[in-house]
Write an enzyme that holds these catalytic residues in place. Structure first.
Site, short mmCIF file in Angstrom:
data_model
loop_
_atom_site.label_atom_id
_atom_site.label_comp_id
_atom_site.label_asym_id
_atom_site.label_seq_id
_atom_site.Cartn_x
_atom_site.Cartn_y
_atom_site.Cartn_z
CE LYS A 215 91.91 41.95 34.47
NZ LYS A 215 90.63 42.55 34.17
CB CYS A 269 92.44 45.87 30.07
SG CYS A 269 91.66 47.15 31.04
N1 SAJ Z 1 87.96 44.35 19.95
C1 SAJ Z 1 88.05 43.90 18.65
N2 SAJ Z 1 87.27 42.85 18.27
C2 SAJ Z 1 86.40 42.24 19.10
C3 SAJ Z 1 86.31 42.71 20.44
C4 SAJ Z 1 87.11 43.76 20.83
O1 SAJ Z 1 88.83 44.41 17.84
O2 SAJ Z 1 85.71 41.31 18.67
C5 SAJ Z 1 88.82 45.46 20.40
C6 SAJ Z 1 88.05 46.70 20.87
O3 SAJ Z 1 87.68 47.52 19.79
C7 SAJ Z 1 89.06 47.36 21.80
C8 SAJ Z 1 89.79 46.14 22.40
O4 SAJ Z 1 89.53 45.04 21.54
O5 SAJ Z 1 90.01 48.11 21.06
C9 SAJ Z 1 89.37 45.79 23.80
O6 SAJ Z 1 87.97 45.93 23.98
P1 SAJ Z 1 87.07 44.94 24.83
O7 SAJ Z 1 85.69 45.44 24.80
O8 SAJ Z 1 87.29 43.54 24.39
O9 SAJ Z 1 87.68 44.98 26.30
P2 SAJ Z 1 88.08 46.15 27.33
O10 SAJ Z 1 89.54 46.41 27.17
O11 SAJ Z 1 87.16 47.30 27.27
O12 SAJ Z 1 87.82 45.37 28.74
C10 SAJ Z 1 88.50 44.15 28.96
C11 SAJ Z 1 87.47 43.10 29.41
N3 SAJ Z 1 88.09 41.77 29.40
C12 SAJ Z 1 87.52 40.69 28.76
O13 SAJ Z 1 86.49 40.78 28.14
C13 SAJ Z 1 88.23 39.39 28.89
C14 SAJ Z 1 86.93 43.44 30.79
O14 SAJ Z 1 86.07 42.43 31.28
C15 SAJ Z 1 88.12 43.63 31.77
O15 SAJ Z 1 87.67 43.97 33.07
C16 SAJ Z 1 88.96 44.77 31.24
O16 SAJ Z 1 89.48 44.36 29.97
C17 SAJ Z 1 90.08 45.04 32.23
O17 SAJ Z 1 89.97 46.03 32.99
O18 SAJ Z 1 91.02 44.24 32.33
#
Ligand code: SAJ
Length: 415
Positions: A215, A269
Site C-alpha cells: 500500500k 494519502c
Molecule cells: N496529481 C497531480 N498530477 C497527476 C495526478 C495527481 O498533481 O498526474 C495530484 C492531485 O491533484 C492531488 C494528488 O496528486 O493533489 C493526489 O491525487 P490522486 O488522484 O493521485 O490520488 P488520491 O490521493 O486521491 O488517492 C490515492 C490513490 N492512490 C493511487 O492512485 C496510487 C488511491 O487509489 C488510494 O486509495 C488513495 O490515495 C489512498 O487512500 O491511499
C-alpha cells in the site's frame, strides 16, 4: 478454522473509507455496526445522512439505514469481525502516529470473543498489524493472538489496505483487486472470506508486512512520478517550454507515461504515506524523500510566479480558482491550493478573490486572514491575474474573450 460467520460486522472509524465500506457491507446483507468517536457523525449516519461527501453514498446510506442493516454508535459491540479504518497521520519529524489504531484496539478489546477476525484497513507503516495483535493481547490475556500462537490463535488478524480513489469510492471498493496480508495464513484466508461478500476484483493473499508495504509503495510510486512531472514543469518554465505540450509529445513513446504537473500534491494519502517508508529507513529512501520534497516545493514555486506578475501591476487583483486537493471533490485536506492562497495572503501580494464551488464556507485559517468566497464569474471579471489551482469541470469552459486581457497562471495546464 477458516470458515468465518460474517453475520455481524463492526467497523471502527466512519470516515472516507470506513463509512463507504460499512455501507457496502450492509447493502450486501451483513448486519453492520459502525463506530465513531464523533457524536455528530454518529447521529447524522443514524438518520441516513453521510457526514462526508462522496458520489452516490447518500442514496446507499439512506437505503441501508432505513432497511436496518447499518446502525452507528459511539461504542463497539460484540461481532464476528471488526474492521479498523481510522486515520494514520504523521507526527513531528514525519513519524507515523498510530494513536488512533491504538485507541481502536482499546475500544474493541473488551468485546472480542474467540473466533473473531480483526482487520486493519488504515494505511499503516510496516509492522503495525503485528503491533495491533500485541496491543489487543495486552488487553485480553484470556484470549490467544496470532503473534503468540500462530495458526492456533483464538483471534485472527489481517491487514487489508484500502485502495479506493476519492470521488469513485463506491465503484472502486467493489471492482478493485484487494491485497490481504495475514499475520498468519489462516488470518488472511478468514479476511478473504469477509471481503468476498462484495469484492468483485481479485483478492491476493500475502503476509501482513508485505501488504503494509504494498500500500505504501503504491502511493509512493504515484508521488515519485508526480514529482518527476513537477520537476519537469519547473525546468521547462525556465527554458520557456510548454511542459504540457512536452509531456504530450514524450508520452507518444510506447514506454513513456509521464503524469501531470500541478500546484503540488495534496490529499491525506499521497502527501503522507511515503513518509512512513522514509521514517522506517531514511538511509535507503533517498528517492522517495526527494520526491516528497520536490512536490512540497511546488506551491512555493507557484507563489513566486504570481508575485512576479503582481509586482508589475499597480493594483493586483488575483482570482484564486479552486481550493480542494484535486478536481471535482470538496476535500480540502493537505491541499496545495490552500497553502498557496495562505502564502499569497500573508505576503499581501494583492487583493485575493477565492473561488471554490464545492464548499459553502472557507476554512477557518483562511477566514482569519480576512478572505471570503467569491462567485466564479464575478472573480474572473474583476481580477487582472487568474490563478487556476484546481481543474474543476466547472472552470474548464472559460470564455476566452474574458481571459484574453488578463495574466493567466494555469497550474493544471487546462486552459
Ligand atoms: N496529481 C497531480 N498530477 C497527476 C495526478 C495527481 O498533481 O498526474 C495530484 C492531485 O491533484 C492531488 C494528488 O496528486 O493533489 C493526489 O491525487 P490522486 O488522484 O493521485 O490520488 P488520491 O490521493 O486521491 O488517492 C490515492 C490513490 N492512490 C493511487 O492512485 C496510487 C488511491 O487509489 C488510494 O486509495 C488513495 O490515495 C489512498 O487512500 O491511499
Amino acid at each position: 478454522m477458516n470458515r468465518l460467520n460474517v453475520g455481524r460486522l463492526c467497523v471502527v472509524g466512519l470516515g472516507y473509507i470506513g463509512l463507504p465500506t460499512a455501507t457496502v457491507f450492509a447493502d450486501n446483507g451483513v448486519d453492520v455496526l459502525g463506530v465513531d468517536i464523533d457524536a455528530r457523525a454518529v447521529e447524522s449516519i443514524n438518520k441516513g445522512r453521510p457526514h462526508i461527501v462522496e458520489p452516490e453514498l447518500d442514496v446507499l446510506l439512506r437505503k441501508v439505514v432505513h432497511a436496518g442493516n447499518l446502525r452507528a454508535s459511539l461504542k463497539p459491540e460484540p461481532a464476528d469481525a471488526f474492521i479498523i479504518a481510522v486515520p494514520t497521520p504523521f507526527k513531528d519529524g514525519h513519524e507515523p502516529d498510530l494513536s488512533f489504531i491504538q485507541a481502536a484496539a482499546r475500544a474493541i478489546a473488551p468485546v472480542l470473543t474467540a473466533g473473531n477476525l480483526v482487520i486493519l484497513e488504515s494505511t499503516s507503516p510496516v509492522g503495525a498489524t503485528e503491533e495491533l495483535s500485541r496491543w489487543l493481547s495486552g488487553h485480553r490475556s484470556d484470549l490467544t493472538f496470532p503473534h503468540q500462537t500462530g495458526e492456533l490463535s483464538d483471534i485472527r488478524i489481517a491487514h487489508c489496505p484500502e485502495r479506493v480513489l476519492p470521488g469513485q469510492i463506491l465503484r472502486e471498493v467493489v471492482e478493485n483487486d484487494r491485497i490481504i496480508g495475514g499475520v498468519t495464513r489462516k488470518c488472511a484466508q478468514a479476511a478473504m472470506t469477509l471481503y468476498r461478500v462484495f469484492v468483485k476484483g481479485k483478492i491476493h493473499l500475502t503476509n501482513a508486512r508485505t501488504a503494509e508495504m504494498a500500500k505504501l509503495s503504491e502511493n509512493a510510486y504515484r508521488d515519485v512520478n508526480i514529482a518527476f512531472a513537477n520537476e519537469l514543469s519547473m525546468i521547462c518554465d525556465k527554458q520557456r517550454i510548454n511542459v504540457w505540450e512536452l509531456i504530450k509529445l514524450a508520452n507518444l513513446h510506447p514506454r513513456v507515461n509521464i503524469l501531470q504537473p500541478g500546484p503540488g500534491v495534496g490529499g491525506h494519502c499521497i502527501a503522507v504515506d511515503p513518509w512512513f517508508i522514509v521514517a522506517a529507513d531514511p538511509a535507503n529512501s533517498r528517492l522517495i524523500r526527494q520526491a516528497r520534497e520536490v512536490n512540497n516545493s511546488k506551491p512555493h514555486f507557484v507563489v513566486e510566479k504570481v508575485k512576479k506578475h503582481a509586482a508589475a501591476l499597480r493594483r493586483p487583483v488575483i482570482a484564486c480558482l479552486g481550493l480542494s486537493y484535486k478536481a471535482n471533490v470538496h476535500d480540502l485536506r493537505e491541499s496545495p491550493a490552500i497553502e498557496i492562497v495562505e502564502m499569497l495572503a500573508k505576503a499581501q501580494v494583492g487583493e485575493l478573490l477565492i473561488v471554490e464551488p464545492h464548499v459553502n464556507a472557507l476554512p477557518i485559517d483562511l477566514l482569519e486572514l480576512g478572505l471570503e468566497l467569491s462567485d466564479f464569474d464575478q472573480a474572473v471579471e474583476r481580477a487582472n491575474i487568474l490563478l487556476l489551482l484546481v481543474d474543476h469541470l466547472s472552470f474548464l469552459n472559460i470564455d476566452h474573450d474574458v481571459v484574453k486581457d488578463k495574466i493567466v497562471v494555469d497550474t493544471r495546464g487546462v486552459w
